[in-house]
Write an enzyme that holds these catalytic residues in place. Structure first.
Site: not given
Length: 249
Positions: A88, A113, A115, A132, A200-201
């Site tokens: 992810h 991590h 995005h 993030h 957000t996951t």
């Protein structure tokens, strides 16, 4: 009331400091397992569908409330020691000892991590990539520092500390040859927006303090493309309704 709650943002325990949290049910970013269906995949994910304080959001600078936000006290050491491709995102684990202090309350950096494209937006603008930085206090309450990347001509030196060692396959890990210093990713200006949000996951747990840097940093086209090619798909949740939440600036 504790000083770091003085803005009206209430932190709730998210159970696990290492967001994105693992889910026992498979989820993804498109099709039947995409963001619009996360709340249906498991009872634990109900907040994804019915939560009122979900992240990410579009930060509207004109509507944000001007507040006396305390400066971020960032005491980061070189501590990034392992990169994980979890299918992810690319997540860099951080050794203990690096902290964010907000209104006198300490949160320890656990991991960071990425995005692409960005999850949060600023005045309707999406950025090619977002980082993030996930922190937790001693009770498991979370604070996330979000950082936008704009495309530029030069490589980002902070990314280059570990970018060449990013694992190319899902579930692969790479021990970093030198500890990464996350402070080298940050912009010179630490001015920020603050709001109450969520992971957000899945499971989209709420009660997360979000601190979004106003000033983006630069990454090269090649750096951004390397991440997007390894992921093989966009890994951003669409922006969520702000609802009645105050966004502070």
């Amino acid at each position: 009331m504790k000083p770091w709650l003085a803005t009206g943002i209430l932190l709730l325990s998210a159970g696990c400091a290492h967001a994105p949290e693992k889910s026992t049910h498979h989820w993804g970013y498109d099709g039947a397992e995409g963001p619009e269906h996360w709340g249906e995949l498991a009872d634990a994910n109900k907040a994804c569908a019915i939560g009122k304080n979900q992240s990410p959001i579009d930060l509207n600078s004109k509507h944000a409330i001007k507040a006396q936000l305390s400066p971020l006290t960032l005491a980061y050491k070189a501590g990034g020691n392992e990169a994980l491709n979890n299918g992810h995102t690319i997540q860099v684990s951080y050794a203990p000892g690096s902290t964010l202090t907000l209104d006198g309350h300490a949160f320890e950096l656990k991991q960071f991590h990425f995005h692409a494209p960005s999850e949060n937006q600023i005045d309707g603008q999406s950025y090619p990539m977002e980082a993030h930085l996930v922190h937790a206090d001693k009770d498991g309450n979370l604070a996330v520092v979000a950082l936008m990347f704009a495309e530029g001509a030069k490589n980002n030196a902070g990314l280059e500390q570990f970018w060449p060692q990013m694992p190319a396959k899902a579930e692969e890990t790479a021990a970093l040859t030198a500890k990464t210093d996350v402070s080298k990713l940050l912009p010179a200006d630490h001015d920020y927006y603050r709001f109450n949000g969520s992971l957000t996951t899945p499971p989209c747990t709420e009660g997360v303090v979000w601190l979004v840097m106003k000033q983006p940093v630069i990454a090269s086209k090649a750096q951004i493309e390397k991440f997007t090619q390894i992921m093989g798909h966009p890994n951003n949740r669409p922006v969520q309704a702000v609802n009645a939440r105050p966004v502070l600036k």
